[in-house]
Design a protein around this motif. Structure first.
Motif, PDB file in Angstrom:
ATOM      1  N   SER A 253     -71.078  20.975   2.579  1.00 36.96           N
ATOM      2  CA  SER A 253     -71.820  20.671   3.798  1.00 36.96           C
ATOM      3  C   SER A 253     -71.961  21.875   4.719  1.00 36.96           C
ATOM      4  O   SER A 253     -73.051  22.144   5.242  1.00 36.96           O
ATOM      5  CB  SER A 253     -71.136  19.532   4.569  1.00 36.96           C
TER       6      SER A 253
ATOM      7  N   ARG B 117     -76.561  26.924   8.565  1.00 38.87           N
ATOM      8  CA  ARG B 117     -77.946  27.174   8.967  1.00 38.87           C
ATOM      9  C   ARG B 117     -78.074  28.139  10.143  1.00 38.87           C
ATOM     10  O   ARG B 117     -79.150  28.671  10.399  1.00 38.87           O
ATOM     11  CB  ARG B 117     -78.613  25.840   9.343  1.00 38.87           C
TER      12      ARG B 117
ATOM     13  N   ASN C 121     -79.101  19.352  -4.257  1.00 38.42           N
ATOM     14  CA  ASN C 121     -79.143  20.781  -4.553  1.00 38.42           C
ATOM     15  C   ASN C 121     -79.889  21.044  -5.854  1.00 38.42           C
ATOM     16  O   ASN C 121     -79.988  22.194  -6.286  1.00 38.42           O
ATOM     17  CB  ASN C 121     -77.725  21.338  -4.661  1.00 38.42           C
TER      18      ASN C 121
ATOM     19  N   GLN D  73     -81.903  25.930   0.476  1.00 39.16           N
ATOM     20  CA  GLN D  73     -80.511  25.456   0.468  1.00 39.16           C
ATOM     21  C   GLN D  73     -80.428  23.989   0.077  1.00 39.16           C
ATOM     22  O   GLN D  73     -79.440  23.547  -0.509  1.00 39.16           O
ATOM     23  CB  GLN D  73     -79.905  25.660   1.859  1.00 39.16           C
ATOM     24  N   THR D  74     -81.435  23.229   0.443  1.00 41.25           N
ATOM     25  CA  THR D  74     -81.472  21.805   0.120  1.00 41.25           C
ATOM     26  C   THR D  74     -82.823  21.440  -0.490  1.00 41.25           C
ATOM     27  O   THR D  74     -83.844  22.011  -0.143  1.00 41.25           O
ATOM     28  CB  THR D  74     -81.247  20.956   1.379  1.00 41.25           C
TER      29      THR D  74
ATOM     30  N   LYS E  72     -74.475  26.909   2.962  1.00 45.34           N
ATOM     31  CA  LYS E  72     -75.084  25.747   3.618  1.00 45.34           C
ATOM     32  C   LYS E  72     -75.269  25.962   5.122  1.00 45.34           C
ATOM     33  O   LYS E  72     -76.022  25.232   5.754  1.00 45.34           O
ATOM     34  CB  LYS E  72     -74.218  24.502   3.386  1.00 45.34           C
TER      35      LYS E  72
ATOM     36  N   ALA F 224     -75.915  22.341  10.250  1.00 44.68           N
ATOM     37  CA  ALA F 224     -75.295  21.944   8.985  1.00 44.68           C
ATOM     38  C   ALA F 224     -74.143  20.975   9.183  1.00 44.68           C
ATOM     39  O   ALA F 224     -73.815  20.187   8.289  1.00 44.68           O
ATOM     40  CB  ALA F 224     -74.814  23.176   8.225  1.00 44.68           C
TER      41      ALA F 224
END
Length: 356
Positions: free
Chosen positions: A122, A129, A3, A203-204, A127, A165
Motif C-alpha cells: 500500500s 504517491r 498490479n 503503479q496501479t 506505491k 497512498a
C-alpha cells in the motif's frame, strides 16, 4: 487495486456485475458491537476514526483492527484509543486539535511506516504517491482549502491532509474527477468515445482501459482546476477546449474494499466533453501515465466493458454516462434501479459512528 494487466473474462459481465466489482463493500450488521473487537488479525472488522473523543465528533475514516493495534503502540500524546467496548472509536489525542497538527502526526507516521516496510503493498516506496489528499469533517460538504489560521475555531470543513497512498489504510473518503470525451451526439447510437489505455508502468492498474481523463483531487486544488490539470497532463488537451466545453454532469460514489482488505470509499465528480464538430481533436499522452488513446464506437466500448478490461471505477463512470444519455434504460435493463442507486449512495456514512 490491481498490479496486473487486464485479462478478458470468458463470459460477458452484466452492468450490475460491473458496478458490484467497484461497489463491493457493506458494513456488517454487527458493526460497532463488542464481538468484532476480539481479533486484531481479523481483516473484516473496522473501528471508526474520529477527530476527537468528544460526542458528536465527525468520523473521518474506518480502521482495520491491525491498524488500531499499531496505533496503540505510538508515543503518548498522538492518539486516543479507549479499551474496546460497544461504540468506541479511535481519534487523535486531545492536544492534536488543528489541521496542521493532525497533518504533521500523519506525515511522520506514514513516512515512518513506509521507511520501515509496514504495508509495502500500500505505502511501499513504489506505491508512494508524494501527493496530499484532503480529508473533510463532512465528506459531502464544501471542499474548503487551507485555512488562513490553523485553528478549529468556527470548525470549517477542512480537517487535515494526508499522503494519497495511505488513504486506504485509514479508510478515508477520497475524491477524483472523471471525464468522458465523446464525438458526435451523446444520445446517438453512433456516438464515439475517446478511451485511453493506461501505461504499462503505472503503479496501479497497468494497461487497463480508463476514462478519457481521470485523476485524484489534490489538497488545495478546486475541482474544475483538477480537471483542467489532468486534461493537460494526461491528454495534452488545450485549456481553451476544456474551459469552454467540459460540462459538470454530477457525481458517482461507491464503497470499495481492495484486495488487501482495506476500505476505499470514493466520490468522483463526473464531467462530459462533447468535441465540437468543426474542431480537429486528438488527445495525446504527455506525462507517461497513458499508453495511447483510441476513438471507439459505442458498441466497442460496451463490448470491452463487459470483457472486464476497464478499470472498475472507470466502468462505473461509463455506465453512468449510458444511463444519463439513454443508452441504458429501465425498459432494456432489468437491474436499472439497483445500478442507479448503487452509483449514488452515501457510503453508509450515517453508520460510521452509530452507537450499537
Amino acid at each position: 487495486m490491481s498490479n496486473d494487466p487486464p485479462s478478458p473474462v470468458s463470459s460477458p459481465l452484466s452492468y450490475l456485475e460491473l458496478v458490484k466489482i467497484c461497489d463491493n463493500f457493506r458494513l456488517p450488521p454487527n458493526f460497532g458491537s463488542t464481538d468484532v473487537f476480539q481479533k486484531p488479525s481479523d481483516t473484516d472488522s473496522f473501528v471508526p476514526w474520529t477527530l476527537s473523543q468528544s460526542s458528536g465528533s465527525p468520523a473521518v475514516g474506518l480502521l482495520r483492527l491491525d491498524i488500531v493495534d499499531l496505533l496503540r503502540k505510538e508515543k503518548p500524546g498522538t492518539w486516543a484509543i479507549p479499551e474496546p467496548q460497544a461504540g468506541y472509536r479511535v481519534s487523535f489525542d486531545a492536544s492534536v486539535n488543528t489541521p496542521r497538527k493532525r497533518t504533521a502526526v500523519l506525515k511522520e507516521l506514514c513516512e515512518r511506516w513506509r521507511d520501515t516496510g509496514a504495508f509495502p503493498a500500500s505505502i511501499g516506496p513504489r506505491k508512494w504517491r508524494n501527493e496530499m489528499f484532503p480529508v473533510y469533517r463532512n465528506p459531502f460538504g464544501v471542499h474548503e482549502y487551507y485555512p488562513e489560521n490553523d485553528s478549529d475555531e468556527g470548525e470549517g470543513n477542512y480537517a487535515f491532509q494526508m499522503e494519497r497512498a495511505a488513504c486506504a489504510l485509514f479508510g478515508v473518503i477520497t475524491y477524483g474527477i472523471h471525464m468522458t470525451v465523446y464525438q458526435g451526439i451523446a444520445s446517438s447510437p453512433q456516438v464515439k468515445i475517446w478511451v485511453p489505455t493506461r501505461a504499462k508502468t503505472k503503479q496501479t492498474w497497468p494497461s487497463w482501459l480508463d476514462n478519457s481523463v481521470a485523476g485524484g483531487i489534490p489538497s488545495g486544488m478546486p475541482v474544475f482546476e483538477s480537471l483542467a490539470k489532468e486534461c493537460e497532463e494526461e491528454a495534452s488537451m488545450e485549456a481553451d477546449i476544456v474551459r469552454k466545453h467540459a460540462k459538470p454532469v454530477g457525481a458517482i460514489s461507491y464503497f470499495s474494499r481492495n484486495r488487501m482488505h482495506f476500505l476505499q470509499p470514493e466520490i468522483k465528480y463526473v464531467y462530459d466533453l462533447g468535441v465540437p464538430h468543426d474542431t480537429p481533436f486528438q488527445p495525446r499522452p504527455l506525462d507517461g501515465e497513458v499508453e495511447s488513446f483510441d476513438l471507439l464506437s459505442l458498441d466497442e466500448v460496451k463490448s470491452k466493458l463487459r470483457q472486464g478490461i476497464f478499470k472498475p471505477n472507470c466502468a462505473a463512470v461509463l455506465i453512468d454516462f449510458f444511463v444519463r444519455h439513454g443508452h441504458l434504460t429501465p425498459d432494456d435493463e432489468p437491474d436499472y434501479m439497483e445500478i442507479v442507486s448503487r452509483l449514488h449512495g452515501r457510503l453508509e456514512y450515517e453508520r460510521w459512528c452509530r452507537q450499537v
